[in-house]
Design an enzyme around this catalytic site. Structure first.
Site, PDB file in Angstrom:
ATOM      1  N   MET A 173       0.840  -1.209   0.000  1.00 26.71           N
ATOM      2  CA  MET A 173       0.000   0.000   0.000  1.00 26.71           C
ATOM      3  C   MET A 173       0.871   1.254   0.000  1.00 26.71           C
ATOM      4  SD  MET A 173      -3.302   0.037  -0.275  1.00 26.71           S
ATOM      5  CE  MET A 173      -4.896   0.025   0.430  1.00 26.71           C
ATOM      6  N   CYS A 174       0.706   2.118   0.958  1.00 28.32           N
ATOM      7  CA  CYS A 174       1.329   3.442   1.053  1.00 28.32           C
ATOM      8  C   CYS A 174       0.560   4.445   0.189  1.00 28.32           C
ATOM      9  CB  CYS A 174       2.793   3.499   0.625  1.00 28.32           C
ATOM     10  SG  CYS A 174       3.888   2.570   1.693  1.00 28.32           S
ATOM     11  N   GLY A 175       0.497   5.654   0.681  1.00 27.81           N
ATOM     12  CA  GLY A 175      -0.147   6.720  -0.084  1.00 27.81           C
ATOM     13  C   GLY A 175       0.889   7.782  -0.399  1.00 27.81           C
TER      14      GLY A 175
END
Lengths: 231, 294
Positions: free
Chosen positions: B1-3
């Site tokens: 994930m990570c944004g």
């Protein structure tokens, strides 16, 4: 036709809106809805199973109108990954651009993207029609089994890779074809199909004769040791 | 994930709001990365002054301040949560040597004439609040919310990574050949503070730029050398640049109008920007470097 009902995502939760739309008694209740302030939320209008009309005013996130059945959903904006994925019937149209995997595994109905669709548009298509007013990205119609993908602009790399029996029509340039995908002649029924799709999407300024058809070479259907390098 | 998020202002109209734009963008990417967050915001240079962003590592501002008096003649110290910004005329070559030698318990997060860079473990909403991101102004900025998939949840493991003056990088994805690239870069004099793959990508970019390449060419070349899945947003004092690997599994969406360009992992992150519904929204193509700046 009932009245137009407004559902504002700033006032009503996503879950409530989806529940309302999924469990309507259309003989008694409104059939026309406007959804405002979507603000990129995911999974909006998923799993609707009745013939209702929904206008979404703004940009949506992932999986909008997923599993749609019978409903007519218009998005006045852009859409994220997987718009109309696994659609069964009905229509989903988008005024802007869409992200990857638009119409993934869709079994039926019509998906119309007025702008561009990104990579993997119509991946594993199972019978729906997809019309893209602009261009599609790489790996579009990957392993598409049935249905059609009509692209008014260009197509990216590896179009129709490992294709089964879906038809792909492209008006512009194809960057490259995927494994087992070849150009095929346009038959009368293809011209009819192209005209039908253009007319359903109200695209009037495009000549149906400008499209090329791409289909499966049918060499990868059954495992053949001579094709090992293609798998 | 990570944004990941980034914003570049094309004119001065929203300069005072840049911090609050970036704050809203990071807050809405909380779901993609609840472990840690960080941001870099570029503001006007003060002539002859450098800003060194330093994490206190649980020590106090006073611990740093007392020692700074011994080593830096002309300086100011500004506290931001568990970081301080040391503002001094001392040039990086000398200042970094002093800091590394005499301030070893503190960590240098980044430095430059224009960059303000902060990162911290914890929920992005708390991080944004702790550093009072909304109060910053500037011309462009990038940010990151982390869901750790490799290397520890520590400040060193958080993004952005800054490996040279006014340069920084945020990344959503994972690199598979970072250990090898790290070894090569260490041989060429590179220094790394973590086991993180993104730090290697940032180091790779800084190395190429140091050798005289521009950011756009460097990013284009990284397609050949960095193996893995990634959407990168890189920043320097002139602007921001974006690159997705050629398979493009990691998301990115761009919104552009006459006032700004915004990049994010998901549209939600920019839903609150002004006039967003009229902006041009598109998914950046894989393997293409997009850059905006002076």
């Amino acid at each position: 036709m009932g009245q137009l009902m407004e559902l504002d995502l700033k006032k009503i939760s996503l879950r409530e809106i989806n529940n309302t739309l999924q469990s309507l008694d259309i003989s008694q209740e409104d059939q026309n809805f406007t959804i405002t302030n979507p603000e990129g939320c995911h999974a909006l209008c998923v799993g609707i199973k009745q013939e209702i009309n929904i206008n979404i005013e703004g940009h949506v996130g992932y999986y909008c109108a997923g599993m749609n059945k019978e409903a007519n959903i218009k998005i006045n904006g852009s859409a994220g990954t997987g718009v109309a994925e696994n659609m069964m019937s009905g229509t989903v149209s988008i005024s802007g651009n869409v992200s990857q995997s638009a119409g993934a595994s869709a079994h039926g109905g019509l998906l119309y993207v007025n702008g561009d669709a990104s990579s993997r548009c119509g991946i594993s298509l199972k019978g729906a029609d997809i019309v893209v007013g602009g261009s599609v990205g790489h790996m579009s119609a990957f392993m598409a089994q049935s249905g059609s993908l009509l692209v008014c602009g260009d197509a990216g790399d590896a179009l129709g890779d490992s294709l089964y029996e879906a038809d792909i029509y492209v008006r512009g340039k194809v960057k490259s074809l995927g494994v087992d995908c070849i150009e095929k002649e346009i038959r009368k029924k293809d011209t009819d199909k192209i005209m039908d799709l253009l007319s359903k999407c109200k695209i009037e300024d495009i000549n149906p004769d400008e499209f090329k058809r791409f289909g499966s070479e049918r060499k990868l259907y059954n495992f053949d040791i001579d094709n090992i390098s293609n798998y | 994930m990570c944004g990941i998020v980034g914003i570049y202002l094309k004119n001065s109209k929203y300069e005072l709001s840049l911090g609050s734009f970036l704050a809203d963008m990071l807050n809405s990417m909380e779901g993609r990365g609840p472990d840690s967050a960080g941001f870099a915001i570029y503001s006007k240079e003060i002539k002859n002054y450098y800003k060194y962003s330093i994490c206190l590592n649980k020590l106090s501002e006073n611990d740093f301040g007392l020692r700074a008096k011994e080593y830096f003649d002309n300086h100011k110290i500004y506290k931001h949560s568990d970081h301080i910004v040391l503002e001094t005329t001392e040039e990086p070559e000398k200042a970094l040597t002093i800091l590394e030698k005499n301030f070893a318990e503190f960590s240098i997060v980044g430095y430059g004439k224009s960059i303000n860079i902060f990162k911290q473990t914890g929920n992005p909403k708390d991080v944004v609040k702790n550093f009072q991101l909304s109060s910053f102004s500037g011309s462009h900025g990038i940010g990151h919310t982390r869901m750790a998939t490799e290397s520890l949840v520590t400040t060193e493991g958080s993004h952005p990574y800054s490996t040279a003056e006014d340069e920084c990088l945020v990344h959503n994805g994972s690199l598979s050949n970072h250990n090898n690239i790290r070894r090569i870069l260490i041989k060429e004099g590179g220094k790394f503070k973590s086991d993180n793959d993104t730090e290697v990508a940032a180091g790779y970019i800084s190395n190429k730029i140091f050798k005289g390449n521009d950011l756009e060419t460097t990013l284009k070349d990284s397609l050949k050398y960095l193996d893995g899945f990634y959407t990168f947003i890189a920043g320097n004092k002139d602007g921001i640049a974006l690159l997705r690997d050629e398979i493009a599994c990691k998301p990115a969406v761009v919104a552009e109008n006459e006032d700004y360009v915004a990049i994010a992992s998901e549209f939600q992150a920019m839903a609150h920007l002004p006039d967003i519904n009229e902006a041009k929204i598109f998914e950046p193509e894989p393997g293409i470097v997009y850059s905006w700046g002076n």
